[in-house]
Write a protein that holds these residues in place. Structure first.
Motif, PDB file in Angstrom:
ATOM      1  N   GLY A 131       0.800  -1.291   0.057  1.00  0.00           N
ATOM      2  CA  GLY A 131      -0.105   0.146  -0.128  1.00  0.00           C
ATOM      3  C   GLY A 131       0.750   1.242  -0.123  1.00  0.00           C
ATOM      4  N   ALA A 132       2.077   1.330   0.796  1.00  0.00           N
ATOM      5  CA  ALA A 132       2.985   2.492   0.823  1.00  0.00           C
ATOM      6  C   ALA A 132       3.362   2.672  -0.462  1.00  0.00           C
ATOM      7  CB  ALA A 132       3.982   2.266   1.784  1.00  0.00           C
ATOM      8  N   MET A 133       3.951   1.416  -1.222  1.00  0.00           N
ATOM      9  CA  MET A 133       4.356   1.803  -2.515  1.00  0.00           C
ATOM     10  C   MET A 133       3.475   2.504  -3.512  1.00  0.00           C
ATOM     11  SD  MET A 133       6.688  -1.850  -3.069  1.00  0.00           S
ATOM     12  CE  MET A 133       7.212  -1.370  -4.755  1.00  0.00           C
ATOM     13  N   VAL A 134       2.228   2.070  -3.304  1.00  0.00           N
ATOM     14  CA  VAL A 134       1.303   2.783  -4.227  1.00  0.00           C
ATOM     15  C   VAL A 134       0.827   3.970  -3.911  1.00  0.00           C
ATOM     16  CG1 VAL A 134      -1.221   2.465  -5.157  1.00  0.00           C
ATOM     17  CG2 VAL A 134       0.103   0.344  -4.727  1.00  0.00           C
ATOM     18  N   ALA A 135       0.871   4.309  -2.600  1.00  0.00           N
ATOM     19  CA  ALA A 135       0.480   5.825  -1.979  1.00  0.00           C
ATOM     20  C   ALA A 135       1.696   6.604  -2.272  1.00  0.00           C
ATOM     21  CB  ALA A 135       0.370   5.645  -0.580  1.00  0.00           C
ATOM     22  N   GLU A 136       2.989   5.941  -2.493  1.00  0.00           N
ATOM     23  CA  GLU A 136       4.172   6.961  -2.535  1.00  0.00           C
ATOM     24  C   GLU A 136       4.371   7.043  -4.005  1.00  0.00           C
ATOM     25  OE1 GLU A 136       7.174   5.741  -0.036  1.00  0.00           O
ATOM     26  OE2 GLU A 136       5.998   5.794   1.573  1.00  0.00           O
ATOM     27  N   GLY A 137       3.587   6.375  -4.943  1.00  0.00           N
ATOM     28  CA  GLY A 137       3.976   6.505  -6.313  1.00  0.00           C
ATOM     29  C   GLY A 137       4.934   5.567  -6.823  1.00  0.00           C
ATOM     30  N   GLU A 138       5.494   4.894  -5.937  1.00  0.00           N
ATOM     31  CA  GLU A 138       6.622   3.771  -6.501  1.00  0.00           C
ATOM     32  C   GLU A 138       6.099   2.731  -7.280  1.00  0.00           C
ATOM     33  OE1 GLU A 138       9.240   2.290  -3.433  1.00  0.00           O
ATOM     34  OE2 GLU A 138       8.868   3.896  -2.059  1.00  0.00           O
ATOM     35  N   ALA A 139       4.793   2.459  -7.027  1.00  0.00           N
ATOM     36  CA  ALA A 139       4.121   1.411  -7.840  1.00  0.00           C
ATOM     37  C   ALA A 139       2.813   2.118  -8.532  1.00  0.00           C
ATOM     38  CB  ALA A 139       3.817   0.204  -7.154  1.00  0.00           C
ATOM     39  N   GLU A 272      -6.942  -8.241  -3.114  1.00  0.00           N
ATOM     40  CA  GLU A 272      -7.166  -7.081  -3.248  1.00  0.00           C
ATOM     41  C   GLU A 272      -6.352  -6.178  -4.119  1.00  0.00           C
ATOM     42  OE1 GLU A 272      -8.255  -4.870   0.296  1.00  0.00           O
ATOM     43  OE2 GLU A 272      -9.858  -6.384   0.658  1.00  0.00           O
ATOM     44  N   LEU A 273      -7.002  -5.237  -5.100  1.00  0.00           N
ATOM     45  CA  LEU A 273      -6.343  -4.551  -5.959  1.00  0.00           C
ATOM     46  C   LEU A 273      -6.293  -3.262  -5.557  1.00  0.00           C
ATOM     47  CD1 LEU A 273      -5.210  -3.765  -8.846  1.00  0.00           C
ATOM     48  CD2 LEU A 273      -7.329  -3.371  -9.440  1.00  0.00           C
ATOM     49  N   LEU A 274      -5.186  -2.490  -5.119  1.00  0.00           N
ATOM     50  CA  LEU A 274      -5.017  -1.236  -4.681  1.00  0.00           C
ATOM     51  C   LEU A 274      -4.406  -0.238  -5.762  1.00  0.00           C
ATOM     52  CD1 LEU A 274      -2.931  -2.503  -1.383  1.00  0.00           C
ATOM     53  CD2 LEU A 274      -5.342  -2.538  -1.738  1.00  0.00           C
ATOM     54  N   HIS A 275      -5.156   0.828  -5.623  1.00  0.00           N
ATOM     55  CA  HIS A 275      -4.855   1.955  -6.558  1.00  0.00           C
ATOM     56  C   HIS A 275      -5.308   3.408  -6.095  1.00  0.00           C
ATOM     57  CE1 HIS A 275      -8.753   2.558  -8.500  1.00  0.00           C
ATOM     58  NE2 HIS A 275      -8.502   1.114  -8.559  1.00  0.00           N
TER      59      HIS A 275
END
Length: 292
Positions: A131-139, A272-275
Motif C-alpha cells: 500500500g505504501a508503494m502505491v501511495a508514494e508513487g513507487e508502484a 485486493e487491488l490497490l490504487h
C-alpha cells in the motif's frame, strides 16, 4: 511541526546515531543536531537521550505518529503528481508473494493482449509495504493478499485515500506433511489444530489465526521469507503447519505435503487491488481487467 525536522528525527532514532543519520540525509552532524534541537524546542520536550542516542518516552510516542504522518505527506505529493502526469504504457505492479494467483496471472496476460504497447514490471514485497508503494508513487497498482472471512476486506495499513477492491477469493487448505495423522481427513477445524506446531510466516501470520480462533498456534519455526517453495519444504520436513490457498499446492495429493480443506471457520484467501485516483489511460485499463 515541521515535516522536515520530523523526518530527521525518524532517521536519527532509526540509526541510533546522529552521524549515521547525517550520512543518510546528506547533512553535517552539526546540522542534524541543530534540527533535532529545533524540533525539541518546538515541542518543549526532550525527544532523544544522547548517550546512548535513543528515544525518550516522549520521543517514542512521537515515533508512533511520525511514520503515518510522513507517509501521508509523501502520498499526497505522489497523488498530485500522478494526476498531472501524462499516461504511461510502462507500469509498475507491486504484489505480495501469493497475490498473483492463476486467475490474476491470466487477467494480466489478457490486459497485455488488449494493450500491445503495455509493459509491466512486477515487484514482490511484503503486505505492509504494498500500500505504501502505491501511495508514494513507487508502484502504479498493488495486489495484496491475506486471510479473511468471505467478502470481508483485508486489514491493510492506513496509507491515505486509496481504492481497495477484492478481485479474487479462493479456498484455503491446511498444509500438513504427507505422513501426518490428519493428512487423510476430508476437512479440518482450525480450533482443533490450535495446539499443533505452526510455521510463523508472512504468508500466514499466527497472530491472525489467534485473532480468529483464540489462544494457541505456537510457532515451530519462524520463517520471515515469502517463498512458497521454501514454506512447502518446511511443512514437509515437519517444522509446522500452515494455511495456503489451494492453488499453492498443485498436485499435493501425490507430493510430500497434503492440503486438507478448512471446514471451520469459513475463511478464504482474498486478493485486493490497490490504487489511487486513475485518470483514463493504461493504468486504469489494467485495473479494469485485473478487477475482472
Amino acid at each position: 511541526m515541521d515535516p522536515h525536522l520530523l523526518a530527521t528525527f525518524v532517521a536519527v532514532a532509526r540509526h541510533g546515531s546522529f552521524s549515521a543519520a547525517a550520512a543518510e540525509l546528506g547533512y553535517t552532524q552539526s546540522a542534524i543536531s541543530q534540527q533535532i534541537a529545533a524540533l525539541e524546542a518546538d515541542l518543549g520536550l526532550v525527544l532523544l537521550s544522547r548517550r546512548p542516542v535513543e528515544p525518550t518516552p516522549a520521543g517514542a510516542r512521537l515515533l508512533e505518529h511520525a511514520g503515518p504522518l510522513l507517509l501521508r505527506l509523501r502520498a499526497a505529493r505522489a497523488d498530485v503528481l500522478r494526476a498531472a502526469a501524462p499516461p504511461r504504457h510502462r507500469l509498475r505492479l507491486a504484489a505480495t508473494a501469493l497475490a498473483v494467483n492463476p486467475v490474476l496471472a491470466a487477467r494480466l496476460a489478457l490486459a497485455r493482449a488488449e494493450q500491445p504497447r503495455l509493459e509491466v514490471s512486477l515487484h514482490i514485497g511484503d503486505r505492509a509495504r504494498i500500500g505504501a508503494m502505491v501511495a508514494e508513487g513507487e508502484a502504479d497498482l498493488g495486489l495484496a493478499d491475506g486471510i479473511a472471512a468471505p467478502s470481508d476486506p483485508l486489514r491493510l495499513p492506513d496509507t491515505g485515500p486509496m481504492t481497495a477492491a477484492g478481485v479474487t477469493e479462493a479456498a484455503l487448505v491446511v498444509a500438513l506433511p504427507a505422513g501426518h495423522p490428519l493428512a487423510g481427513r476430508a476437512s479440518l477445524r482450525l480450533a482443533d489444530l490450535a495446539d499443533a506446531r505452526w510455521l510463523q510466516t508472512p504468508l500466514c501470520p499466527l497472530e491472525r489465526l489467534r485473532d480468529l480462533v483464540g489462544e494457541g498456534f505456537r510457532a515451530g519455526l519462524d520463517y520471515q521469507g515469502d517463498d512458497v517453495y521454501t514454506v512447502v519444504n518446511l511443512v514437509a520436513a515437519g517444522h509446522g503447519l500452515t494455511l495456503l490457498p489451494v492453488s499453492a499446492l498443485p498436485g499435493a495429493s501425490a507430493g510430500p505435503v497434503r492440503g486438507v480443506a478448512l471446514a471451520f471457520p469459513r475463511l478464504v484467501h482474498r486478493v485486493e487491488l490497490l490504487h489511487g485516483a486513475l485518470p483514463p489511460g493504461p493504468a486504469a485499463d489494467l485495473a479494469r481487467v485485473l478487477s475482472g
